[in-house]
Design an enzyme around this catalytic site. Structure first.
Site, PDB file in Angstrom:
ATOM      1  N   ASN A   7      35.516  46.419  47.379  1.00  0.00           N
ATOM      2  CA  ASN A   7      35.596  45.408  48.429  1.00  0.00           C
ATOM      3  C   ASN A   7      34.255  45.427  49.162  1.00  0.00           C
ATOM      4  O   ASN A   7      33.961  46.358  49.916  1.00  0.00           O
ATOM      5  CB  ASN A   7      36.749  45.716  49.389  1.00  0.00           C
ATOM      6  N   GLU A  34      36.731  40.329  48.762  1.00  0.00           N
ATOM      7  CA  GLU A  34      36.241  39.910  50.077  1.00  0.00           C
ATOM      8  C   GLU A  34      34.777  39.460  50.003  1.00  0.00           C
ATOM      9  O   GLU A  34      33.910  39.933  50.729  1.00  0.00           O
ATOM     10  CB  GLU A  34      36.436  41.006  51.125  1.00  0.00           C
ATOM     11  N   ASP A 147      41.702  45.694  46.234  1.00  0.00           N
ATOM     12  CA  ASP A 147      42.087  46.111  47.572  1.00  0.00           C
ATOM     13  C   ASP A 147      43.515  45.628  47.776  1.00  0.00           C
ATOM     14  O   ASP A 147      43.758  44.449  48.009  1.00  0.00           O
ATOM     15  CB  ASP A 147      41.132  45.506  48.594  1.00  0.00           C
ATOM     16  N   ASN A 149      45.540  46.681  50.191  1.00  0.00           N
ATOM     17  CA  ASN A 149      45.947  46.776  51.584  1.00  0.00           C
ATOM     18  C   ASN A 149      47.304  47.471  51.720  1.00  0.00           C
ATOM     19  O   ASN A 149      48.190  47.035  52.474  1.00  0.00           O
ATOM     20  CB  ASN A 149      45.958  45.391  52.245  1.00  0.00           C
ATOM     21  N   ASP A 220      42.395  51.026  48.055  1.00  0.00           N
ATOM     22  CA  ASP A 220      41.841  50.366  46.870  1.00  0.00           C
ATOM     23  C   ASP A 220      42.353  51.128  45.640  1.00  0.00           C
ATOM     24  O   ASP A 220      42.107  52.334  45.508  1.00  0.00           O
ATOM     25  CB  ASP A 220      40.321  50.388  46.920  1.00  0.00           C
ATOM     26  N   ASP A 249      32.888  48.534  54.698  1.00  0.00           N
ATOM     27  CA  ASP A 249      33.789  49.564  55.199  1.00  0.00           C
ATOM     28  C   ASP A 249      34.627  50.188  54.078  1.00  0.00           C
ATOM     29  O   ASP A 249      35.433  51.087  54.334  1.00  0.00           O
ATOM     30  CB  ASP A 249      34.680  49.039  56.331  1.00  0.00           C
ATOM     31  N   HIS A 250      34.421  49.730  52.848  1.00  0.00           N
ATOM     32  CA  HIS A 250      35.063  50.308  51.668  1.00  0.00           C
ATOM     33  C   HIS A 250      34.016  51.022  50.814  1.00  0.00           C
ATOM     34  O   HIS A 250      32.824  50.704  50.873  1.00  0.00           O
ATOM     35  CB  HIS A 250      35.702  49.231  50.795  1.00  0.00           C
TER      36      HIS A 250
END
Length: 258
Positions: A7, A34, A147, A149, A220, A249-250
């Site tokens: 991501n 993303e 991802d 979530n 993930d 941030d991943h």
């Protein structure tokens, strides 16, 4: 065969980090999420210069998924999930690369919950479950990478501390139940399968000093059908990518299949 998911949290802003990681890690297939860019502004030439063919399903400002192949051109199978013709979010892209079928998945976040965003998350999850049951039964290798979530459990291997996240959509019982029903089709969660006894976080929020504290989450995932699971050699997370200048941030997660 190395297959990864990343991501990127905005492919335009993170392009230097993405190209850096591709050169270092050299995945044969990379599923991105993303993108936050339209189809027209996707950086196809930069990826081609890096040695990767690409297909993508963009959306200006948010969402967006892509599949990259090193030294090859992915063949698109499906763009978007069936089951809701009114869904305009770019969250699913399925491709053939050689004898592999891969899907790049960006499951809805679902916050705040309860509410319409959480309802959409669960409905999207149901559509995914219904669609991929047919992929699991394919005789060749299939990898669902992305991802999701979803933090699968409260265990330290999945989350640093679940107490402060109890109201988050990523940890809700309905979210976890949907993920378990997906796995119950016979999919193997590759990273958990090989690293069930230690933290393998893939996401660290930009807020509250979470990266320096290693206050991470495992959201993930790379799910393997039986043909892929039989070839599983190793799996991991390129954690150091998260600590670089202007990162996502991943961190990328990956599997190596014999």
């Amino acid at each position: 065969m190395k297959i990864a998911t990343f991501n990127v949290n905005g492919i335009t802003a993170r392009l230097p980090r993405l190209l850096e990681w591709l050169a270092e890690s050299q995945p044969d297939i990379a599923c991105l999420q993303e993108l936050k860019t339209s189809d027209e502004t996707f950086p196809e030439q930069a990826l081609k210069d890096a040695g990767y063919g690409a297909i993508w399903h963009g959306q200006k400002g948010f969402n967006g998924v892509a599949v990259l192949a090193r030294g090859a051109q992915p063949k698109e199978i499906r763009r978007g999930l069936p089951g809701d013709p009114d869904d305009t979010h770019s969250r699913y892209l399925e491709a053939q690369v050689g004898d592999f079928v891969v899907a790049s998945i960006y499951l809805p976040n679902g916050n705040p919950q309860p509410g319409p965003k959480f309802d959409y998350k669960l409905a999207w999850f149901e559509r995914l479950i219904q669609h991929v049951v047919g992929l699991h039964g394919l005789p060749g290798p299939v990898v669902l990478a992305g991802d999701y979530n979803v933090v699968p459990t409260d265990g330290v291997h999945d989350i640093y501390n679940a107490a402060s996240w109890q109201k988050d959509a990523l940890l809700q019982p309905e979210t976890r139940a949907a993920y378990r029903r997906l796995l119950d089709q016979g999919w193997t969660d590759a990273i958990h399968h090989l690293h069930a006894d230690k933290p393998m976080y893939t996401f660290w929020d930009f807020f509250r000093n979470r990266w320096p504290r290693n206050a991470g989450l495992r959201i993930d995932h790379l799910l393997l059908n039986e043909a892929s699971a039989a070839r599983l050699d190793s799996a991991g997370v390129d954690r150091e990518v998260r600590g670089r200048d202007k990162p996502s941030d991943h961190a990328p997660a990956w599997v190596v299949l014999r």
